[in-house]
Design an enzyme around this catalytic site. Structure first.
Site, short mmCIF file in Angstrom:
data_model
loop_
_atom_site.label_atom_id
_atom_site.label_comp_id
_atom_site.label_asym_id
_atom_site.label_seq_id
_atom_site.Cartn_x
_atom_site.Cartn_y
_atom_site.Cartn_z
N LYS A 47 0.82 -1.19 0.00
CA LYS A 47 0.00 0.00 0.00
C LYS A 47 0.86 1.26 0.00
O LYS A 47 0.40 2.35 -0.30
CB LYS A 47 -0.88 0.04 1.27
CG LYS A 47 -1.79 -1.14 1.43
CD LYS A 47 -2.43 -1.06 2.84
CE LYS A 47 -3.08 -2.38 3.19
NZ LYS A 47 -3.48 -2.41 4.61
N ASP A 104 7.55 2.84 -2.63
CA ASP A 104 7.75 3.86 -1.59
C ASP A 104 9.21 3.93 -1.15
O ASP A 104 9.80 5.00 -1.07
CB ASP A 104 6.82 3.62 -0.39
CG ASP A 104 6.91 2.20 0.18
OD1 ASP A 104 7.66 1.34 -0.35
OD2 ASP A 104 6.21 1.94 1.19
N ASP A 107 14.70 -0.98 0.56
CA ASP A 107 15.42 -1.24 1.81
C ASP A 107 16.42 -2.37 1.55
O ASP A 107 17.49 -2.14 1.00
CB ASP A 107 14.35 -1.58 2.86
CG ASP A 107 14.89 -1.71 4.26
OD1 ASP A 107 15.77 -0.95 4.64
OD2 ASP A 107 14.42 -2.61 4.98
N PHE A 156 14.11 4.17 10.45
CA PHE A 156 12.78 3.72 10.07
C PHE A 156 11.87 4.94 9.92
O PHE A 156 11.74 5.73 10.85
CB PHE A 156 12.20 2.75 11.09
CG PHE A 156 11.06 1.96 10.53
CD1 PHE A 156 11.28 0.82 9.78
CD2 PHE A 156 9.75 2.39 10.71
CE1 PHE A 156 10.23 0.11 9.22
CE2 PHE A 156 8.69 1.69 10.16
CZ PHE A 156 8.93 0.54 9.41
N ASP A 163 4.12 3.03 6.45
CA ASP A 163 3.50 2.66 7.72
C ASP A 163 4.48 2.02 8.70
O ASP A 163 5.56 1.57 8.33
CB ASP A 163 2.40 1.63 7.48
CG ASP A 163 2.97 0.24 7.14
OD1 ASP A 163 3.81 0.16 6.21
OD2 ASP A 163 2.61 -0.73 7.82
N ARG A 169 0.27 6.15 7.91
CA ARG A 169 0.35 6.33 6.45
C ARG A 169 -0.12 7.71 6.01
O ARG A 169 0.32 8.22 4.99
CB ARG A 169 -0.51 5.28 5.73
CG ARG A 169 0.05 3.87 5.80
CD ARG A 169 -0.65 3.00 4.76
NE ARG A 169 -0.50 1.58 5.02
CZ ARG A 169 0.54 0.83 4.63
NH1 ARG A 169 1.54 1.39 3.99
NH2 ARG A 169 0.58 -0.45 4.90
P1 IMP Z 1 12.75 -4.49 0.94
O1 IMP Z 1 12.29 -5.74 0.29
O2 IMP Z 1 13.52 -4.78 2.20
O3 IMP Z 1 13.49 -3.56 0.02
O4 IMP Z 1 11.45 -3.84 1.49
C1 IMP Z 1 10.81 -2.75 0.96
C2 IMP Z 1 9.51 -2.57 1.71
O5 IMP Z 1 9.73 -2.59 3.12
C3 IMP Z 1 8.92 -1.21 1.42
O6 IMP Z 1 8.05 -1.24 0.31
C4 IMP Z 1 8.21 -0.89 2.71
O7 IMP Z 1 6.90 -1.41 2.70
C5 IMP Z 1 9.00 -1.60 3.79
N1 IMP Z 1 9.95 -0.69 4.47
C6 IMP Z 1 11.30 -0.69 4.40
N2 IMP Z 1 11.84 0.29 5.13
C7 IMP Z 1 10.80 0.96 5.68
C8 IMP Z 1 10.71 2.13 6.53
O8 IMP Z 1 11.69 2.76 6.93
N3 IMP Z 1 9.45 2.51 6.85
C9 IMP Z 1 8.33 1.86 6.43
N4 IMP Z 1 8.37 0.79 5.62
C10 IMP Z 1 9.60 0.34 5.26
MG MG Z 2 5.08 -1.54 4.41
#
Ligand code: IMP
Ligand code: MG
Length: 179
Positions: A47, A104, A107, A156, A163, A169
């Protein structure tokens, strides 16, 4: 000056809505230059990307079609579970289309590595990624991100679509969640 009056006390503004808006205008202009032929399928990842999508889509002049996908890689906490699954798939074919994934935040890169593989198999004409935020220090999987709004440190963040356990959000600024 950001209006912080409604921001909960355990968050602090990291990127104000004004800073975000200015950067998204630049990103829209860059996308317009890169897709002179249009149209582009903007595929927003639910989302978290919903607000970024709505602002970026209006910051570009390139004709766009809007689609959504649901991917889950996180539990209710702040760290990835490492497992990725498609929770909502596209209803349309993207074969032969220019596709821009709207995310968004990148990470670990686990989510996008998986998604790029899934979508590349559907033979789009082009496949790129636009993310509002990038935390390069946290990367576990290398992923080429073509449009990045802001590189941020390993904090974070919440708000502007992002969220923590489904809260925050609708904050208009991007805030660091403390504690
Ligand atoms: P990745 O697979 O670890 O790159 O995860 C990406 C997803 O993790 C994003 O689309 C977010 O939903 C969530 N995420 C990663 N870091 C944050 C943060 O600092 N705040 C909120 N959501 C996060
Ligand atoms: Mg998320």
């Amino acid at each position: 000056m950001a209006d912080t009056s409604f921001v909960p006390s355990h968050t602090r503004v990291f990127l104000s809505s004004e800073q975000i808006a200015a950067r998204i205008q630049e990103m829209g202009a860059q996308i317009d230059r890169d897709y002179p032929q249009g149209p582009v399928y903007l595929i927003a990842i639910l989302k978290g990307a919903f607000i970024f999508l709505s602002d970026l889509a209006r910051a570009m002049k390139t004709p766009a079609r809007i689609e959504f996908m649901g991917i889950s890689s996180y539990g209710k906490g702040k760290t990835t579970s490492g497992e990725v699954k498609v929770t909502k798939d596209l209803d349309v074919s993207i074969e032969g289309q220019n596709v821009l994934i709207i995310e968004d935040i990148v990470d670990s890169g686990v989510t996008l590595t998986y998604l790029m593989k899934v979508l590349a198999q559907r033979k789009p004409k082009s496949l790129k990624i636009a993310t509002l935020l990038d935390k390069p220090e946290r990367r576990l999987r290398p992923v080429e991100v073509h449009y990045v709004g802001f590189q941020i440190p390993d904090e974070f963040v919440v708000g502007y679509g992002l969220d923590y356990a489904e809260d925050y959000r609708n904050l208009k600024d991007i805030c660091i969640l403390e504690g």
